[in-house]
Scaffold this motif. Structure first.
Motif, PDB file in Angstrom:
ATOM      1  N   MET A   1      29.822  24.102 -16.092  1.00 34.78           N
ATOM      2  CA  MET A   1      30.153  24.272 -17.496  1.00 34.78           C
ATOM      3  C   MET A   1      29.876  23.009 -18.277  1.00 34.78           C
ATOM      4  N   ASN A   2      30.053  21.827 -17.669  1.00 39.29           N
ATOM      5  CA  ASN A   2      29.841  20.574 -18.389  1.00 39.29           C
ATOM      6  C   ASN A   2      28.604  19.867 -17.867  1.00 39.29           C
ATOM      7  N   ASN A   3      27.746  19.371 -18.789  1.00 37.07           N
ATOM      8  CA  ASN A   3      26.615  18.552 -18.380  1.00 37.07           C
ATOM      9  C   ASN A   3      27.146  17.237 -17.859  1.00 37.07           C
ATOM     10  N   ARG A   4      26.708  16.857 -16.669  1.00 33.72           N
ATOM     11  CA  ARG A   4      27.232  15.641 -16.047  1.00 33.72           C
ATOM     12  C   ARG A   4      26.382  14.443 -16.416  1.00 33.72           C
ATOM     13  N   ALA A 122      19.853  23.367 -13.493  1.00 30.94           N
ATOM     14  CA  ALA A 122      19.265  22.136 -14.003  1.00 30.94           C
ATOM     15  C   ALA A 122      19.896  21.716 -15.323  1.00 30.94           C
ATOM     16  N   GLU A 123      20.287  22.681 -16.156  1.00 26.64           N
ATOM     17  CA  GLU A 123      20.877  22.372 -17.456  1.00 26.64           C
ATOM     18  C   GLU A 123      22.193  21.614 -17.327  1.00 26.64           C
ATOM     19  N   GLY A 129      19.080  16.409 -10.616  1.00 26.96           N
ATOM     20  CA  GLY A 129      19.130  17.653  -9.856  1.00 26.96           C
ATOM     21  C   GLY A 129      20.498  17.942  -9.269  1.00 26.96           C
ATOM     22  N   ALA A 130      20.522  18.871  -8.346  1.00 28.31           N
ATOM     23  CA  ALA A 130      21.783  19.388  -7.793  1.00 28.31           C
ATOM     24  C   ALA A 130      22.337  18.481  -6.700  1.00 28.31           C
ATOM     25  N   VAL A 131      22.671  17.248  -7.087  1.00 31.83           N
ATOM     26  CA  VAL A 131      23.280  16.290  -6.161  1.00 31.83           C
ATOM     27  C   VAL A 131      24.498  15.668  -6.836  1.00 31.83           C
ATOM     28  N   GLN A 196      25.548  31.546 -15.256  1.00 37.64           N
ATOM     29  CA  GLN A 196      26.288  32.595 -15.966  1.00 37.64           C
ATOM     30  C   GLN A 196      27.536  33.005 -15.192  1.00 37.64           C
ATOM     31  N   PHE A 197      27.381  33.164 -13.869  1.00 37.22           N
ATOM     32  CA  PHE A 197      28.526  33.541 -13.040  1.00 37.22           C
ATOM     33  C   PHE A 197      29.594  32.454 -13.068  1.00 37.22           C
ATOM     34  N   VAL A 198      29.192  31.210 -12.877  1.00 35.84           N
ATOM     35  CA  VAL A 198      30.144  30.104 -12.794  1.00 35.84           C
ATOM     36  C   VAL A 198      30.865  29.887 -14.123  1.00 35.84           C
ATOM     37  N   SER A 199      30.185  30.174 -15.242  1.00 36.85           N
ATOM     38  CA  SER A 199      30.812  29.980 -16.553  1.00 36.85           C
ATOM     39  C   SER A 199      32.030  30.879 -16.735  1.00 36.85           C
TER      40      SER A 199
END
Length: 212
Positions: A1-4, A122-123, A129-131, A196-199
């Motif tokens: 939900m939050n951009n890190r 990615a957003e 990336g996913a790390v 979308q699911f995680v939101s």
């Protein structure tokens, strides 16, 4: 939900069982051997042994601070910390919580936390990336924290959420990520699945038990 935010951590090699941690300024004469417990982290050991955290980590550049295992032999100060080692070994468990599976986990404190969730999209993760903060792949059990409230490497047990993408009843997690919006009593829980699911997690009030 939050951009890190941009991660500043470096990728580290996994700690090899049986390796020794070398403390700056110590000679083999002054060192003693300490057998790590599953709940040990660099942060906890630095507090217990009165060793600056950065000094401890700088002395072990190839060590993953999130990968200290039970049974691992660590090199720590000898005579200066003998009393600390003794009291740590004999310390009794004052508080414990039963997990959803019935396991008893000792904890030192419990926090009331507002939680959100994020995905591997990615957003939400930017150019890295996913790390996580340390460069390790995001996985179930990764949470982003304000390290001033929950230090990196801290293991926790989270209860009180209601979401199909997470284990029912509660989950163990490790504070290994950070986020620009994660300040104070906030955590962001990584959840596998689409953005979308995680939101659908939204904002939820949870309890976070800081494990011993």
């Amino acid at each position: 939900m939050n951009n890190r935010w941009t991660k500043l951590g470096t990728r580290s090699a996994a700690l090899v069982l049986g390796a020794a941690l070398l403390i700056p300024g110590l000679t083999a004469h002054a060192a003693t051997t300490y057998t790590a417990k599953d709940s040990d982290t660099f942060w906890k050991l630095s507090r217990q042994m009165n060793i600056p955290l950065q000094q401890l980590m700088d002395a072990n550049p190839g060590i993953d601070p999130l990968n200290i295992y039970a049974g691992l032999k660590l090199t720590l100060p000898g005579s200066a910390n003998a009393s600390v080692l003794k009291s740590t070994a004999s310390k009794s468990v004052a508080q414990s919580i039963a997990t959803a599976s019935g396991q008893a986990l000792a904890f030192s404190k419990v926090l009331d936390i507002k939680a959100t969730a994020y995905s591997a999209a990615a957003e939400e993760n930017g150019k890295w990336g996913a790390v996580d903060y340390f460069g390790d792949p995001l996985k179930l059990g990764t949470i982003a924290v304000d390290p001033n409230v929950i230090p990196f490497g801290t293991k926790v047990y989270i209860t009180g959420y209601d979401f199909a993408g997470l284990p029912s009843g509660g989950m163990t997690a490790t504070a290994s990520d950070a986020g620009g919006a994660i300040k104070g009593n906030r955590i962001d829980i990584f959840v596998p699945g689409s953005r979308q699911f995680v939101s659908g997690f939204g904002y939820q009030n949870v309890k976070v038990y800081v494990l011993d």
